[in-house]
Design a protein around this motif. Structure first.
Motif, PDB file in Angstrom:
ATOM      1  N   PHE A   1       0.811  -1.219   0.000  1.00 57.14           N
ATOM      2  CA  PHE A   1       0.000   0.000   0.000  1.00 57.14           C
ATOM      3  C   PHE A   1       0.846   1.271   0.000  1.00 57.14           C
ATOM      4  O   PHE A   1       0.340   2.339  -0.313  1.00 57.14           O
ATOM      5  N   ALA A   2       2.118   1.174   0.324  1.00 57.33           N
ATOM      6  CA  ALA A   2       2.985   2.347   0.292  1.00 57.33           C
ATOM      7  C   ALA A   2       3.499   2.628  -1.117  1.00 57.33           C
ATOM      8  O   ALA A   2       3.678   3.783  -1.498  1.00 57.33           O
ATOM      9  N   LEU A   3       3.733   1.566  -1.916  1.00 57.07           N
ATOM     10  CA  LEU A   3       4.370   1.756  -3.225  1.00 57.07           C
ATOM     11  C   LEU A   3       3.500   1.393  -4.419  1.00 57.07           C
ATOM     12  O   LEU A   3       3.726   1.904  -5.512  1.00 57.07           O
ATOM     13  N   ASP A   4       2.542   0.492  -4.251  1.00 53.36           N
ATOM     14  CA  ASP A   4       1.813  -0.049  -5.405  1.00 53.36           C
ATOM     15  C   ASP A   4       0.503   0.645  -5.751  1.00 53.36           C
ATOM     16  O   ASP A   4      -0.067   0.369  -6.803  1.00 53.36           O
ATOM     17  N   LEU A   5      -0.010   1.542  -4.900  1.00 56.24           N
ATOM     18  CA  LEU A   5      -1.292   2.173  -5.208  1.00 56.24           C
ATOM     19  C   LEU A   5      -1.161   3.154  -6.364  1.00 56.24           C
ATOM     20  O   LEU A   5      -0.176   3.870  -6.475  1.00 56.24           O
ATOM     21  N   ARG A   6      -2.173   3.146  -7.209  1.00 61.56           N
ATOM     22  CA  ARG A   6      -2.213   4.050  -8.362  1.00 61.56           C
ATOM     23  C   ARG A   6      -3.566   4.741  -8.413  1.00 61.56           C
ATOM     24  O   ARG A   6      -4.578   4.189  -7.967  1.00 61.56           O
ATOM     25  N   ARG A   7      -3.579   5.925  -8.968  1.00 63.37           N
ATOM     26  CA  ARG A   7      -4.837   6.614  -9.206  1.00 63.37           C
ATOM     27  C   ARG A   7      -5.697   5.715 -10.093  1.00 63.37           C
ATOM     28  O   ARG A   7      -5.205   5.135 -11.058  1.00 63.37           O
ATOM     29  N   GLY A   8      -6.956   5.570  -9.719  1.00 65.51           N
ATOM     30  CA  GLY A   8      -7.870   4.707 -10.468  1.00 65.51           C
ATOM     31  C   GLY A   8      -8.047   3.335  -9.837  1.00 65.51           C
ATOM     32  O   GLY A   8      -8.990   2.617 -10.179  1.00 65.51           O
ATOM     33  N   ASP A   9      -7.144   2.929  -8.917  1.00 66.35           N
ATOM     34  CA  ASP A   9      -7.388   1.692  -8.165  1.00 66.35           C
ATOM     35  C   ASP A   9      -8.696   1.878  -7.410  1.00 66.35           C
ATOM     36  O   ASP A   9      -9.115   3.003  -7.123  1.00 66.35           O
ATOM     37  N   SER A  10      -9.351   0.764  -7.074  1.00 68.56           N
ATOM     38  CA  SER A  10     -10.650   0.885  -6.404  1.00 68.56           C
ATOM     39  C   SER A  10     -10.795  -0.152  -5.304  1.00 68.56           C
ATOM     40  O   SER A  10     -10.063  -1.142  -5.254  1.00 68.56           O
ATOM     41  N   PHE A  11     -11.757   0.105  -4.432  1.00 67.35           N
ATOM     42  CA  PHE A  11     -12.043  -0.816  -3.338  1.00 67.35           C
ATOM     43  C   PHE A  11     -13.547  -0.895  -3.118  1.00 67.35           C
ATOM     44  O   PHE A  11     -14.296   0.018  -3.459  1.00 67.35           O
ATOM     45  N   SER A  12     -13.941  -2.006  -2.578  1.00 69.09           N
ATOM     46  CA  SER A  12     -15.339  -2.251  -2.238  1.00 69.09           C
ATOM     47  C   SER A  12     -15.337  -3.053  -0.942  1.00 69.09           C
ATOM     48  O   SER A  12     -14.617  -4.046  -0.832  1.00 69.09           O
ATOM     49  N   VAL A  13     -16.119  -2.611   0.038  1.00 61.29           N
ATOM     50  CA  VAL A  13     -16.111  -3.239   1.354  1.00 61.29           C
ATOM     51  C   VAL A  13     -17.548  -3.454   1.828  1.00 61.29           C
ATOM     52  O   VAL A  13     -18.356  -2.527   1.800  1.00 61.29           O
ATOM     53  N   VAL A  14     -17.841  -4.677   2.251  1.00 62.70           N
ATOM     54  CA  VAL A  14     -19.098  -4.990   2.924  1.00 62.70           C
ATOM     55  C   VAL A  14     -18.741  -5.199   4.387  1.00 62.70           C
ATOM     56  O   VAL A  14     -17.895  -6.036   4.711  1.00 62.70           O
ATOM     57  N   HIS A  15     -19.346  -4.390   5.270  1.00 58.91           N
ATOM     58  CA  HIS A  15     -19.004  -4.485   6.692  1.00 58.91           C
ATOM     59  C   HIS A  15     -20.221  -4.266   7.569  1.00 58.91           C
ATOM     60  O   HIS A  15     -21.259  -3.797   7.121  1.00 58.91           O
ATOM     61  N   GLU A  16     -20.050  -4.619   8.844  1.00 62.40           N
ATOM     62  CA  GLU A  16     -21.109  -4.442   9.828  1.00 62.40           C
ATOM     63  C   GLU A  16     -20.952  -3.090  10.513  1.00 62.40           C
ATOM     64  O   GLU A  16     -19.849  -2.564  10.628  1.00 62.40           O
ATOM     65  N   GLU A  17     -22.083  -2.573  10.954  1.00 60.61           N
ATOM     66  CA  GLU A  17     -22.114  -1.393  11.819  1.00 60.61           C
ATOM     67  C   GLU A  17     -22.980  -1.739  13.019  1.00 60.61           C
ATOM     68  O   GLU A  17     -23.994  -2.426  12.878  1.00 60.61           O
ATOM     69  N   LYS A  18     -22.584  -1.271  14.194  1.00 57.40           N
ATOM     70  CA  LYS A  18     -23.317  -1.545  15.435  1.00 57.40           C
ATOM     71  C   LYS A  18     -24.103  -0.302  15.835  1.00 57.40           C
ATOM     72  O   LYS A  18     -23.545   0.796  15.889  1.00 57.40           O
ATOM     73  N   PHE A  19     -25.396  -0.502  16.126  1.00 56.34           N
ATOM     74  CA  PHE A  19     -26.275   0.602  16.497  1.00 56.34           C
ATOM     75  C   PHE A  19     -26.887   0.349  17.866  1.00 56.34           C
ATOM     76  O   PHE A  19     -27.224  -0.791  18.211  1.00 56.34           O
ATOM     77  N   TRP A  20     -27.030   1.435  18.644  1.00 55.25           N
ATOM     78  CA  TRP A  20     -27.699   1.393  19.933  1.00 55.25           C
ATOM     79  C   TRP A  20     -28.732   2.510  19.939  1.00 55.25           C
ATOM     80  O   TRP A  20     -28.392   3.670  19.731  1.00 55.25           O
ATOM     81  N   GLN A  21     -29.982   2.136  20.098  1.00 57.39           N
ATOM     82  CA  GLN A  21     -31.099   3.084  20.118  1.00 57.39           C
ATOM     83  C   GLN A  21     -31.073   4.005  18.896  1.00 57.39           C
ATOM     84  O   GLN A  21     -31.234   5.206  19.000  1.00 57.39           O
ATOM     85  N   GLY A  22     -30.816   3.405  17.735  1.00 60.67           N
ATOM     86  CA  GLY A  22     -30.854   4.143  16.482  1.00 60.67           C
ATOM     87  C   GLY A  22     -29.603   4.919  16.134  1.00 60.67           C
ATOM     88  O   GLY A  22     -29.521   5.503  15.054  1.00 60.67           O
ATOM     89  N   GLN A  23     -28.619   4.952  17.020  1.00 63.12           N
ATOM     90  CA  GLN A  23     -27.387   5.693  16.777  1.00 63.12           C
ATOM     91  C   GLN A  23     -26.239   4.729  16.530  1.00 63.12           C
ATOM     92  O   GLN A  23     -26.058   3.767  17.272  1.00 63.12           O
ATOM     93  N   LYS A  24     -25.431   5.004  15.511  1.00 63.79           N
ATOM     94  CA  LYS A  24     -24.256   4.182  15.267  1.00 63.79           C
ATOM     95  C   LYS A  24     -23.253   4.420  16.382  1.00 63.79           C
ATOM     96  O   LYS A  24     -22.910   5.562  16.698  1.00 63.79           O
ATOM     97  N   VAL A  25     -22.784   3.311  16.988  1.00 64.42           N
ATOM     98  CA  VAL A  25     -21.832   3.434  18.088  1.00 64.42           C
ATOM     99  C   VAL A  25     -20.489   2.795  17.776  1.00 64.42           C
ATOM    100  O   VAL A  25     -19.500   3.082  18.444  1.00 64.42           O
ATOM    101  N   ALA A  26     -20.439   1.914  16.780  1.00 69.91           N
ATOM    102  CA  ALA A  26     -19.169   1.248  16.482  1.00 69.91           C
ATOM    103  C   ALA A  26     -19.216   0.599  15.108  1.00 69.91           C
ATOM    104  O   ALA A  26     -20.285   0.273  14.592  1.00 69.91           O
ATOM    105  N   ASP A  27     -18.031   0.427  14.538  1.00 67.62           N
ATOM    106  CA  ASP A  27     -17.903  -0.383  13.331  1.00 67.62           C
ATOM    107  C   ASP A  27     -17.873  -1.837  13.742  1.00 67.62           C
ATOM    108  O   ASP A  27     -17.356  -2.177  14.805  1.00 67.62           O
ATOM    109  N   GLY A  28     -18.388  -2.676  12.888  1.00 61.74           N
ATOM    110  CA  GLY A  28     -18.275  -4.106  13.094  1.00 61.74           C
ATOM    111  C   GLY A  28     -17.199  -4.664  12.185  1.00 61.74           C
ATOM    112  O   GLY A  28     -16.344  -3.941  11.684  1.00 61.74           O
ATOM    113  N   ALA A  29     -17.277  -5.950  11.956  1.00 63.91           N
ATOM    114  CA  ALA A  29     -16.274  -6.644  11.149  1.00 63.91           C
ATOM    115  C   ALA A  29     -16.471  -6.381   9.660  1.00 63.91           C
ATOM    116  O   ALA A  29     -17.582  -6.121   9.201  1.00 63.91           O
TER     117      ALA A  29
END
Length: 168
Positions: free
Chosen positions: A106-134
């Motif tokens: 990630f220090a040397l190989d990244l180029r403009r136009g590279d892309s990422f896509s992430v599916v992850h969990e978010e933790k909510f308490w009483q309707g408010q996001k409180v933490a990221d999940g896995a």
């Protein structure tokens, strides 16, 4: 309160306040302490509450609502800037680097136009996001080559990531 904190092993947690944790006090109109609440993390709080002439300790464990979300982005300047712009927290960006760190420098190989896509969990308490999940699944396209990872959580709760061909 001091005697309770000294005598009760669970109450001793009040002696270890850390930066970023919340401590709340509630007093009556005379200024007498009625309750002390120590939030040790997003999922746990300790309550010291007055009952007549003594305090009682209770531990609150919260069950969060878990939501799954999807984030995509394209590298224009840096992974951190573009990841944040896409909606990833610093912790999730670091986890993405950890997942693909054997495949991408990630220090040397990244180029403009590279892309990422992430599916992850978010933790909510009483309707408010409180933490990221896995991170549940992720893809990083680096210089035209796609790297993919899917999470596998074992019986002990430990998460490992595997490519679609089952390579670790």
């Amino acid at each position: 309160v001091y005697r309770l904190i000294q005598s009760n092993p669970e109450a001793r947690t009040f002696r270890h306040l850390l930066p970023g944790q919340t401590l709340r006090l509630r007093a009556d109109a005379d200024g007498t302490l009625q309750e002390l609440v120590y939030e040790t993390g997003p999922g746990e709080a300790f309550h010291l509450a007055r009952h007549d002439d003594h305090f009682e300790l209770t531990k609150e464990l919260r069950t969060f609502e878990t939501r799954v979300t999807h984030v995509t982005g394209t590298i224009e300047s840096s992974l951190f800037e573009d990841g944040q712009d896409a909606g990833l927290s610093d912790n999730l960006i670091m986890k993405l680097v950890e997942i693909f760190g054997w495949d991408i420098d990630f220090a040397l190989d990244l180029r403009r136009g590279d892309s990422f896509s992430v599916v992850h969990e978010e933790k909510f308490w009483q309707g408010q996001k409180v933490a990221d999940g896995a991170i549940l699944a992720a893809e990083f396209v680096n210089q035209g080559r796609a790297f993919r990872a899917v999470a596998f959580r074992d019986a002990n709760g430990y998460t490992s990531y595997y490519a679609p061909d089952s390579a670790s």
